[in-house]
Write a protein that holds these residues in place. Structure first.
Motif, PDB file in Angstrom:
ATOM      1  N   LYS A  67      32.405  62.023  21.470  1.00 40.16           N
ATOM      2  CA  LYS A  67      33.108  63.035  22.259  1.00 40.16           C
ATOM      3  C   LYS A  67      33.346  62.523  23.679  1.00 40.16           C
ATOM      4  CE  LYS A  67      32.935  67.787  23.766  1.00 40.16           C
ATOM      5  NZ  LYS A  67      32.176  69.009  23.849  1.00 40.16           N
ATOM      6  N   GLY A  68      34.578  62.660  24.138  1.00 35.71           N
ATOM      7  CA  GLY A  68      34.933  62.269  25.493  1.00 35.71           C
ATOM      8  C   GLY A  68      35.555  60.895  25.612  1.00 35.71           C
ATOM      9  N   TYR A  69      35.478  60.099  24.543  1.00 36.71           N
ATOM     10  CA  TYR A  69      36.037  58.749  24.545  1.00 36.71           C
ATOM     11  C   TYR A  69      37.549  58.805  24.767  1.00 36.71           C
ATOM     12  CZ  TYR A  69      37.826  54.362  22.649  1.00 36.71           C
ATOM     13  OH  TYR A  69      38.496  53.175  22.472  1.00 36.71           O
ATOM     14  N   ILE A  70      38.041  57.936  25.658  1.00 35.91           N
ATOM     15  CA  ILE A  70      39.486  57.799  25.878  1.00 35.91           C
ATOM     16  C   ILE A  70      39.946  56.387  25.548  1.00 35.91           C
ATOM     17  CG2 ILE A  70      41.348  57.831  27.587  1.00 35.91           C
ATOM     18  CD1 ILE A  70      39.796  60.077  29.034  1.00 35.91           C
ATOM     19  N   ASP A  71      39.267  55.378  26.097  1.00 33.61           N
ATOM     20  CA  ASP A  71      39.734  54.000  25.928  1.00 33.61           C
ATOM     21  C   ASP A  71      38.587  53.029  26.166  1.00 33.61           C
ATOM     22  OD1 ASP A  71      41.764  52.010  25.547  1.00 33.61           O
ATOM     23  OD2 ASP A  71      41.847  51.710  27.702  1.00 33.61           O
ATOM     24  N   LEU A  72      38.731  51.837  25.606  1.00 33.21           N
ATOM     25  CA  LEU A  72      37.719  50.803  25.734  1.00 33.21           C
ATOM     26  C   LEU A  72      38.398  49.451  25.689  1.00 33.21           C
ATOM     27  CD1 LEU A  72      34.687  49.922  25.627  1.00 33.21           C
ATOM     28  CD2 LEU A  72      34.874  50.102  23.144  1.00 33.21           C
ATOM     29  N   LYS A  73      38.012  48.559  26.605  1.00 30.03           N
ATOM     30  CA  LYS A  73      38.589  47.216  26.631  1.00 30.03           C
ATOM     31  C   LYS A  73      37.519  46.199  26.976  1.00 30.03           C
ATOM     32  CE  LYS A  73      43.089  48.714  28.124  1.00 30.03           C
ATOM     33  NZ  LYS A  73      43.736  49.314  29.224  1.00 30.03           N
ATOM     34  N   MET A  74      37.686  45.013  26.418  1.00 24.33           N
ATOM     35  CA  MET A  74      36.891  43.860  26.827  1.00 24.33           C
ATOM     36  C   MET A  74      37.899  42.883  27.412  1.00 24.33           C
ATOM     37  SD  MET A  74      33.844  42.544  27.093  1.00 24.33           S
ATOM     38  CE  MET A  74      32.741  43.358  25.930  1.00 24.33           C
ATOM     39  N   LEU A  75      37.764  42.586  28.695  1.00 21.94           N
ATOM     40  CA  LEU A  75      38.724  41.751  29.412  1.00 21.94           C
ATOM     41  C   LEU A  75      38.095  40.409  29.745  1.00 21.94           C
ATOM     42  CD1 LEU A  75      39.772  44.568  31.898  1.00 21.94           C
ATOM     43  CD2 LEU A  75      40.970  43.911  29.809  1.00 21.94           C
ATOM     44  N   LYS A  76      38.819  39.327  29.470  1.00 26.88           N
ATOM     45  CA  LYS A  76      38.329  37.990  29.790  1.00 26.88           C
ATOM     46  C   LYS A  76      38.982  37.532  31.088  1.00 26.88           C
ATOM     47  CE  LYS A  76      37.456  33.390  28.118  1.00 26.88           C
ATOM     48  NZ  LYS A  76      37.467  32.474  26.990  1.00 26.88           N
ATOM     49  N   LEU A  77      38.163  37.062  32.017  1.00 30.77           N
ATOM     50  CA  LEU A  77      38.663  36.578  33.296  1.00 30.77           C
ATOM     51  C   LEU A  77      39.549  35.360  33.067  1.00 30.77           C
ATOM     52  CD1 LEU A  77      38.597  36.735  36.405  1.00 30.77           C
ATOM     53  CD2 LEU A  77      36.592  35.245  36.319  1.00 30.77           C
ATOM     54  N   SER A  78      40.755  35.398  33.620  1.00 32.33           N
ATOM     55  CA  SER A  78      41.652  34.253  33.448  1.00 32.33           C
ATOM     56  C   SER A  78      41.882  33.501  34.747  1.00 32.33           C
ATOM     57  CB  SER A  78      42.992  34.695  32.856  1.00 32.33           C
ATOM     58  OG  SER A  78      43.666  35.560  33.738  1.00 32.33           O
ATOM     59  N   LYS A  79      41.922  34.207  35.884  1.00 31.03           N
ATOM     60  CA  LYS A  79      42.057  33.507  37.161  1.00 31.03           C
ATOM     61  C   LYS A  79      41.699  34.418  38.310  1.00 31.03           C
ATOM     62  CE  LYS A  79      47.024  34.308  37.628  1.00 31.03           C
ATOM     63  NZ  LYS A  79      48.328  33.677  37.822  1.00 31.03           N
ATOM     64  N   LEU A  86      33.814  36.345  41.973  1.00 33.84           N
ATOM     65  CA  LEU A  86      32.692  36.864  41.205  1.00 33.84           C
ATOM     66  C   LEU A  86      31.654  35.762  41.067  1.00 33.84           C
ATOM     67  CD1 LEU A  86      34.691  38.600  38.342  1.00 33.84           C
ATOM     68  CD2 LEU A  86      33.334  39.745  40.099  1.00 33.84           C
ATOM     69  N   PRO A  87      30.416  36.106  40.791  1.00 29.77           N
ATOM     70  CA  PRO A  87      29.440  35.053  40.502  1.00 29.77           C
ATOM     71  C   PRO A  87      29.984  34.144  39.398  1.00 29.77           C
ATOM     72  CG  PRO A  87      28.351  37.173  40.694  1.00 29.77           C
ATOM     73  CD  PRO A  87      29.834  37.440  40.745  1.00 29.77           C
ATOM     74  N   LYS A  88      29.667  32.874  39.469  1.00 26.28           N
ATOM     75  CA  LYS A  88      30.256  31.857  38.601  1.00 26.28           C
ATOM     76  C   LYS A  88      30.141  32.173  37.107  1.00 26.28           C
ATOM     77  CE  LYS A  88      30.440  26.987  37.659  1.00 26.28           C
ATOM     78  NZ  LYS A  88      30.094  25.657  37.959  1.00 26.28           N
ATOM     79  N   ALA A  89      29.049  32.743  36.670  1.00 30.98           N
ATOM     80  CA  ALA A  89      28.833  32.966  35.239  1.00 30.98           C
ATOM     81  C   ALA A  89      29.637  34.151  34.681  1.00 30.98           C
ATOM     82  CB  ALA A  89      27.349  33.184  34.963  1.00 30.98           C
ATOM     83  N   ILE A  90      30.170  35.020  35.543  1.00 28.83           N
ATOM     84  CA  ILE A  90      30.905  36.200  35.075  1.00 28.83           C
ATOM     85  C   ILE A  90      32.203  35.749  34.414  1.00 28.83           C
ATOM     86  CG2 ILE A  90      32.047  38.363  35.711  1.00 28.83           C
ATOM     87  CD1 ILE A  90      28.984  38.417  35.996  1.00 28.83           C
ATOM     88  N   ASN A  91      32.344  36.058  33.145  1.00 29.34           N
ATOM     89  CA  ASN A  91      33.548  35.661  32.422  1.00 29.34           C
ATOM     90  C   ASN A  91      34.221  36.814  31.676  1.00 29.34           C
ATOM     91  OD1 ASN A  91      31.461  35.807  30.565  1.00 29.34           O
ATOM     92  ND2 ASN A  91      31.723  33.743  29.769  1.00 29.34           N
ATOM     93  N   TYR A  92      33.592  37.987  31.660  1.00 26.15           N
ATOM     94  CA  TYR A  92      34.177  39.154  31.007  1.00 26.15           C
ATOM     95  C   TYR A  92      33.965  40.405  31.848  1.00 26.15           C
ATOM     96  CZ  TYR A  92      35.139  36.721  26.671  1.00 26.15           C
ATOM     97  OH  TYR A  92      35.645  35.865  25.740  1.00 26.15           O
ATOM     98  N   ARG A  93      34.895  41.339  31.710  1.00 23.63           N
ATOM     99  CA  ARG A  93      34.739  42.674  32.295  1.00 23.63           C
ATOM    100  C   ARG A  93      34.921  43.675  31.164  1.00 23.63           C
ATOM    101  NH1 ARG A  93      37.218  44.116  37.908  1.00 23.63           N
ATOM    102  NH2 ARG A  93      35.209  43.214  38.465  1.00 23.63           N
ATOM    103  N   PHE A  94      33.911  44.499  31.000  1.00 22.44           N
ATOM    104  CA  PHE A  94      33.906  45.575  30.013  1.00 22.44           C
ATOM    105  C   PHE A  94      34.456  46.809  30.717  1.00 22.44           C
ATOM    106  CE2 PHE A  94      31.618  49.243  28.331  1.00 22.44           C
ATOM    107  CZ  PHE A  94      31.696  49.076  26.962  1.00 22.44           C
ATOM    108  N   GLN A  95      35.406  47.494  30.100  1.00 24.76           N
ATOM    109  CA  GLN A  95      36.012  48.677  30.717  1.00 24.76           C
ATOM    110  C   GLN A  95      35.995  49.828  29.721  1.00 24.76           C
ATOM    111  OE1 GLN A  95      39.919  48.169  32.591  1.00 24.76           O
ATOM    112  NE2 GLN A  95      40.565  50.043  31.562  1.00 24.76           N
TER     113      GLN A  95
END
Length: 137
Positions: A67-79, A86-95
């Protein structure tokens, strides 16, 4: 064909009603007071495909049922374009977008979330990741 004042008034009223109905429909389609959660993740490069498979096949389908879910994404850092990096190891953003923070918290504290998140969490290099919640204004 000529139009008199009454014809023009009737057409203006019809156009106004059509525009108002369209605006109401557009407003109803926009989530009100929704929230968007962002997590900056350091996924182990050796386990990226494992994480992505789990995200798409397990986590996303389970999350979408709550209940309440609208959207979900897993984003990969490209540039990086501008500002502090961001700290060097960060390679994804969960949204994750939810109707409200209260409904998101209900999802986060559910047994479904615990089971679904572990498949992502186990692929992270660091469990102490940044989490942000933004209000949709």
């Amino acid at each position: 064909m000529t139009f008199n004042r009454r014809d023009w008034m009737t057409m203006a009223a019809a156009i106004g009603a059509t525009l108002a109905a369209g605006s109401a429909a557009a407003a109803a389609a926009q989530p009100k007071k929704s929230i968007v959660l962002y997590c900056d993740l350091a996924v182990d490069p050796k386990r990226e495909q494992e994480m992505l498979d789990h995200f798409h096949k397990v986590f996303a389908p389970i999350a979408a049922k709550h209940k309440g879910y609208i959207d979900l994404k897993m984003l990969k850092l490209s540039k990086h374009i501008q500002g502090p990096t961001l700290p060097k190891a960060i390679n994804y953003r969960f949204q994750l977008t939810y109707e409200s923070e209260a409904l998101r918290l209900a999802w986060v504290t559910s047994a479904d979330h615990d089971k679904a998140w572990s498949g992502i969490g186990n692929t992270l290099l660091d469990q102490d990741f940044q989490v942000y919640v933004f209000d949709n204004v």
